[in-house]
Design an enzyme around this catalytic site. Structure first.
Site, PDB file in Angstrom:
ATOM      1  N   ASP A  99      -4.208   8.011   4.354  1.00 58.42           N
ATOM      2  CA  ASP A  99      -3.733   6.780   4.975  1.00 58.42           C
ATOM      3  C   ASP A  99      -2.367   7.080   5.621  1.00 58.42           C
ATOM      4  OD1 ASP A  99      -4.488   3.477   3.843  1.00 58.42           O
ATOM      5  OD2 ASP A  99      -3.224   4.037   5.568  1.00 58.42           O
ATOM      6  N   ASP A 213      -2.402   2.964   9.476  1.00 59.45           N
ATOM      7  CA  ASP A 213      -1.990   1.612   9.088  1.00 59.45           C
ATOM      8  C   ASP A 213      -1.334   0.883  10.267  1.00 59.45           C
ATOM      9  OD1 ASP A 213      -1.669  -0.135   6.749  1.00 59.45           O
ATOM     10  OD2 ASP A 213       0.465   0.053   7.183  1.00 59.45           O
ATOM     11  N   GLU A 262      -6.031   1.063  12.232  1.00 58.80           N
ATOM     12  CA  GLU A 262      -6.118  -0.346  11.822  1.00 58.80           C
ATOM     13  C   GLU A 262      -5.360  -1.155  12.860  1.00 58.80           C
ATOM     14  OE1 GLU A 262      -3.541  -1.926   9.003  1.00 58.80           O
ATOM     15  OE2 GLU A 262      -4.989  -3.302   8.121  1.00 58.80           O
ATOM     16  N   HIS A 335      -9.033  -3.244   0.744  1.00 59.32           N
ATOM     17  CA  HIS A 335      -8.068  -3.643  -0.284  1.00 59.32           C
ATOM     18  C   HIS A 335      -7.234  -4.851   0.115  1.00 59.32           C
ATOM     19  CE1 HIS A 335      -6.003  -1.307   2.662  1.00 59.32           C
ATOM     20  NE2 HIS A 335      -4.848  -1.720   2.171  1.00 59.32           N
ATOM     21  N   ASP A 336      -7.447  -5.340   1.355  1.00 61.30           N
ATOM     22  CA  ASP A 336      -6.705  -6.520   1.818  1.00 61.30           C
ATOM     23  C   ASP A 336      -7.588  -7.761   1.917  1.00 61.30           C
ATOM     24  OD1 ASP A 336      -4.955  -4.544   4.317  1.00 61.30           O
ATOM     25  OD2 ASP A 336      -4.383  -5.021   2.249  1.00 61.30           O
TER      26      ASP A 336
HETATM   27  O1  TEU Z   1      -2.389  -4.253   6.474  1.00 59.21           O
HETATM   28  C1  TEU Z   1      -2.049  -4.708   7.771  1.00 59.21           C
HETATM   29  C2  TEU Z   1      -2.545  -6.084   7.914  1.00 59.21           C
HETATM   30  O2  TEU Z   1      -3.463  -6.392   8.618  1.00 59.21           O
HETATM   31  C3  TEU Z   1      -1.827  -7.064   7.091  1.00 59.21           C
HETATM   32  O3  TEU Z   1      -1.610  -8.136   7.964  1.00 59.21           O
HETATM   33  C4  TEU Z   1      -2.685  -7.376   5.882  1.00 59.21           C
HETATM   34  O4  TEU Z   1      -4.068  -7.409   6.255  1.00 59.21           O
HETATM   35  C5  TEU Z   1      -2.359  -8.729   5.338  1.00 59.21           C
HETATM   36  O5  TEU Z   1      -3.130  -8.914   4.215  1.00 59.21           O
HETATM   37  C6  TEU Z   1      -2.667  -9.817   6.351  1.00 59.21           C
HETATM   38  O6  TEU Z   1      -2.305 -11.058   5.763  1.00 59.21           O
HETATM   39  C7  TEU Z   1      -1.936  -2.914   6.272  1.00 59.21           C
HETATM   40  C8  TEU Z   1      -2.388  -2.483   4.888  1.00 59.21           C
HETATM   41  O7  TEU Z   1      -3.818  -2.450   4.861  1.00 59.21           O
HETATM   42  C9  TEU Z   1      -1.831  -3.470   3.905  1.00 59.21           C
HETATM   43  O8  TEU Z   1      -2.309  -3.193   2.580  1.00 59.21           O
HETATM   44  C10 TEU Z   1      -0.318  -3.346   3.948  1.00 59.21           C
HETATM   45  O9  TEU Z   1       0.235  -4.339   3.088  1.00 59.21           O
HETATM   46  C11 TEU Z   1       0.220  -3.568   5.370  1.00 59.21           C
HETATM   47  O10 TEU Z   1      -0.508  -2.873   6.368  1.00 59.21           O
HETATM   48  C12 TEU Z   1       1.653  -3.052   5.457  1.00 59.21           C
HETATM   49  O11 TEU Z   1       1.631  -1.648   5.317  1.00 59.21           O
END
Ligand code: TEU
Ligand code: CA
Length: 566
Positions: A99, A213, A262, A335-336
């Site tokens: 990542d 990310d 992403e 995971h989000d």
């Molecule tokens: O997430 C980016 C993102 O889309 C964030 O907006 C996240 O989905 C959030 O839940 C939206 O409300 C990436 C990673 O996947 C996330 O775990 C990290 O917290 C974030 O970037 C910051 O690195």
């Protein structure tokens, strides 16, 4: 024979290391735990493993706040253990991708410690520092905004302003995420060079690629960084940066690697620009249109109902948009996001059926599927009803703000129980018991009650109702079928409220995939797919989630079937 790259036929498995498997009893997953379960991944048939961050980190955002990119956090293990894991993956024919979190670092990263130390530090410009703004004379602002001194009016994704005042120099630094996650300044070529050499260091170590990310937020527009700008807009330089990265880091070994960016908010046109092979940027992106459909207008925590036709149309739009140029990733969970069987399926009476129907439908679209750890056994949302069970700063910060407005706790918990990122971060349930086979200690995040029946051990003993077995066959089908890999997609019955059906066509070969995303039987007569099936012929069923699978005239609750039409 096809000229499509290898990753168009691959399936990726996402491991969130903190919650995958704990080998030293401290209740937190680690590299040793991953090494103990590689055979589970081989059994599934996945090709690539994506590890969420395991670098040295203060863990403010569970590792997405990195303080040393070329190290392993002691929580997870050592670089030697990492090298052993990588070798064991390669020995099993698994590729391993890392990542890459380079929109921001931790505020504990040496680069930021130097940058913040003085106005003229050589690394000052590696981050986004701007002077306070006096907007007291600006018309049209409400008093609260008029009183704000931040360089612009952006808020952090994790609540509060997007800027933090640094007393030492009297300037603000940008952090679109937590204040402990200062944004890097990609306009600075020296900073970019340091990122590229770090990436090369990992590739030289044998890593097979990166998940990047929030890679579309790295390019900020200067005029937006100061003044009354309220919303982040992706700067067009992002393509210049990604192309430079491709030339500087990936060129010469691009064919063996897989890269996925992403890109929250990316449109189909953005995704074509990111992923068309002749662009030399990324192989694919994670777009967020389908996982935003059930968000309310204010925040994602305002959960609104989702009608199936909207979900079907969203995925179909991306199939069509990237049919000729570019490539889709395919995902429902990570995971989000909430657990997909709780969000899009029925995690009660039809958990097995809906988990498998969702997987079958997703994987038979055109693109590279991503399996999120635990979805292969239909793990469900934790749905905690106590604020003290939550760990995710995004959830806790949002809840604190909501409660401060006087919103009832029960109401806030209703939102969190569905939407919190912790729902998908509970430890993988390997077996029943207090540590759910994840740890001999106390899990860092409480497993839901469902773990007593929803776990790998129980699933593997479930015979024709094993979700793992269904995934194994689904992945095998993808590996064996050129139609699944590259066939053209066509959605059928787009407005039907419960049926999800589509064809995939390659030359003279056609597949028909269909699922009943409801708890009631669904008669098929009179529907276009019935006609598509040449009623007389008896089409072979390649895969189904009911046993015995028959090409009947109706679909049972949450039934999935894929037929070979020619
Ligand atoms: O997430 C980016 C993102 O889309 C964030 O907006 C996240 O989905 C959030 O839940 C939206 O409300 C990436 C990673 O996947 C996330 O775990 C990290 O917290 C974030 O970037 C910051 O690195
Ligand atoms: Ca551990």
């Amino acid at each position: 024979p096809t000229d499509l790259p290898w990753w168009t036929n691959a399936v990726v498995y996402q491991i969130y290391p903190r919650s995958f498997a704990d080998s030293n009893g401290d209740g937190i997953g680690d590299l040793g735990g991953i090494r103990q379960h590689l055979d589970h991944l081989v059994h599934l048939g996945v090709d690539v493993v994506w590890l969420s961050p395991i670098y040295r980190s203060p863990q403010v955002d569970n590792g997405y706040d990195i303080s040393d990119y070329q190290s392993i956090d002691p929580l997870f293990g050592t670089l030697d253990e990492y090298d052993a894991l990588l070798a064991e993956c390669h020995a099993r024919g698994l590729k391993l991708i890392m990542d890459l979190v380079v929109n921001h670092t931790s505020d504990q990263h040496a680069w930021f410690v130097e940058s913040r130390s003085s106005l003229d530090n050589p690394k000052r410009d590696w981050y986004l520092w701007r002077d306070p703004v006096d907007r007291s004379g600006v018309a049209g602002l409400d008093p609260a905004d008029a009183a704000r001194r931040e360089p612009n009016l952006w808020n952090s994704v994790f609540s509060g302003p997007g800027w933090q005042l640094d007393e030492t120099t009297g300037q603000y630094y940008l952090h679109i995420f937590a204040r402990e996650q200062p944004d890097l300044n990609w306009a600075n070529a020296e900073m970019r060079d340091a990122v590229y050499s770090m990436m090369t260091w990992w590739l030289d170590r044998g890593v097979d690629g990166f998940r990047m990310d929030v890679i579309n937020t790295i390019a900020k527009i200067e005029r937006d960084l100061v003044g009354e700008s309220r919303g982040y807009v992706m700067g067009p330089q992002v393509h210049e940066y990604l192309h430079e990265m491709h030339e500087r880091v990936f060129a010469g070994r691009d064919a063996q690697l897989i890269t996925v960016g992403e890109t929250p908010g990316a449109t189909v046109d953005d995704a074509v620009a990111f992923t068309a092979q002749d662009r030399g940027e990324l192989d694919m992106v994670f777009q967020f249109e389908h996982v935003g459909l059930d968000h309310g207008p204010r925040t994602k925590f305002d959960n609104i109902p989702l009608a199936l036709p909207a979900l079907k149309a969203s995925l179909a739009r991306w199939q069509e948009g990237l049919a000729d140029r570019g490539w889709n990733s395919l995902y429902f969970g990570n995971h989000d996001q909430p657990r997909s069987v709780s969000r899009f399926g029925d995690d009660g009476a039809f958990r097995y059926e809906s988990a498998t129907a969702l997987a079958g439908i997703l994987h038979l679209h055109r693109g590279t599927p991503y399996v999120y750890q635990g979805d292969e056994i239909g793990m469900t949302n934790a749905g905690y009803r106590s604020l003290s069970d939550y760990r995710d700063l995004e959830s806790l910060n949002w809840a604190a703000d909501e409660l401060a407005t006087g919103r009832p706790l029960d109401d806030v918990l209703d939102s969190l129980a569905f939407r919190s990122r912790d729902n998908a971060r509970t430890p993988v349930q390997w077996s029943a018991g207090p540590g759910v086979g994840f740890t001999t200690g106390v899990p860092w995040l409480a497993p839901p009650a469902s773990a007593s029946t929803v776990n790998v051990q129980a699933d593997l003993a479930a015979g024709s109702r094993s979700i793992v077995e269904f995934y194994r066959r689904l992945i095998a089908l993808r590996h064996s079928s050129a139609v699944v890999r590259q066939g053209r997609f066509e959605l059928l019955e787009p407005s039907h409220p419960a049926l999800w059906a589509f064809t995939r066509t390659l030359d003279t070969s056609r597949l028909l995939a269909m699922a009943n995303l409801s708890g009631a039987a669904l008669p098929l007569d009179g529907l276009s797919l019935a006609r598509a099936q040449d009623p007389g012929a008896d089409h072979p069923v390649l895969l189904g989630n009911y046993a015995p699978t028959v090409a009947a005239e109706s679909l049972r609750p949450w039934e999935f079937r894929v037929l070979a039409l020619d």
